[in-house]
Design an enzyme around this catalytic site. Sequence first.
Site, PDB file in Angstrom:
ATOM      1  N   CYS A  86       0.838  -1.192   0.000  1.00 25.28           N
ATOM      2  CA  CYS A  86       0.000   0.000   0.000  1.00 25.28           C
ATOM      3  C   CYS A  86       0.886   1.259   0.000  1.00 25.28           C
ATOM      4  O   CYS A  86       1.561   1.530  -0.979  1.00 25.28           O
ATOM      5  CB  CYS A  86      -0.963  -0.042   1.176  1.00 25.28           C
ATOM      6  SG  CYS A  86      -2.400   1.030   1.009  1.00 25.28           S
ATOM      7  N   HIS A 195      -3.000  -6.090   1.009  1.00 26.51           N
ATOM      8  CA  HIS A 195      -2.343  -6.242   2.309  1.00 26.51           C
ATOM      9  C   HIS A 195      -2.246  -7.715   2.718  1.00 26.51           C
ATOM     10  O   HIS A 195      -3.126  -8.231   3.419  1.00 26.51           O
ATOM     11  CB  HIS A 195      -3.142  -5.505   3.383  1.00 26.51           C
ATOM     12  CG  HIS A 195      -3.068  -4.019   3.305  1.00 26.51           C
ATOM     13  ND1 HIS A 195      -2.104  -3.276   3.960  1.00 26.51           N
ATOM     14  CD2 HIS A 195      -3.842  -3.125   2.648  1.00 26.51           C
ATOM     15  CE1 HIS A 195      -2.296  -1.991   3.723  1.00 26.51           C
ATOM     16  NE2 HIS A 195      -3.344  -1.871   2.915  1.00 26.51           N
ATOM     17  N   GLU A 197      -0.365  -8.892   4.955  1.00 24.59           N
ATOM     18  CA  GLU A 197      -0.190  -8.932   6.413  1.00 24.59           C
ATOM     19  C   GLU A 197      -1.523  -8.890   7.156  1.00 24.59           C
ATOM     20  O   GLU A 197      -1.581  -9.162   8.358  1.00 24.59           O
ATOM     21  CB  GLU A 197       0.722  -7.783   6.872  1.00 24.59           C
ATOM     22  CG  GLU A 197       0.083  -6.409   6.971  1.00 24.59           C
ATOM     23  CD  GLU A 197      -0.126  -5.717   5.634  1.00 24.59           C
ATOM     24  OE1 GLU A 197      -0.578  -4.555   5.635  1.00 24.59           O
ATOM     25  OE2 GLU A 197       0.163  -6.331   4.578  1.00 24.59           O
TER      26      GLU A 197
END
EC number: 6.3.5.3
Length: 229
Positions: A86, A195, A197
């Site tokens: 991002c 994302h 994560e």
Amino acid sequence: MKFAVLVFPGSNCDIDLYHAFNDVLGVEAEYVAHTATSLEGFDGVLIPGGFSYGDYLRCGAIARFSNVMAEVKRFAAEGKPVFGTCNGFQILTEAKLLPGVLLKNENLKFVSRNVAVKVNHTNSMFTSLYESSETLVLPVAHGEGNYYCDDKTLASLKEHQQILFTYDNDNPNGSLHNIAGITNQRGNVLGMMPHPERAMEQLLGTDDGVKLFQAMINNVNRGVTCHEN
């Protein structure tokens, strides 16, 4: 083994990366401030999402001048893994560690939802645990994720298999060629808008990000670095 999680004023996904490595994968990660002048002792660099420096000028445009970025460039030059998600992707393009630019979303609206993401190549240090053409479910949360580059750069990205991820019939931002994530030509710097994560535990809806980070870790364990072509 230890990974550096960079922290800029305005970062807000640094905690997610820290949790993904320390708590889910059991690999040490440590916060490193934007003011740091050394990354000695680290095996990889993780650049989080958020709004570094309030996204003034352009997303990532000020963060690229932070002290720590000189060390990130050294890491990249040595063939060690550098990952940015991002805002991290935006910082990597502003720092010229990745080609192209991230523009405002085509509909000019912030988008926050899960999207389908296709794995295009599995011969990289980031995707070696995925299947070719595997479809992942990953969250996105951005207002400027519309990847763009000129025709010559796009041709080069395709030729060198640098487009690791594309949106699978679910482009949330209008990015060129449905691009969701690219590497540098050397293959050790990855920037992506989704994302991974935030996709580490089925309890939260998807764990499709686990294999990306595990592949990084496995390659570091094997002493793999990416050499100049």
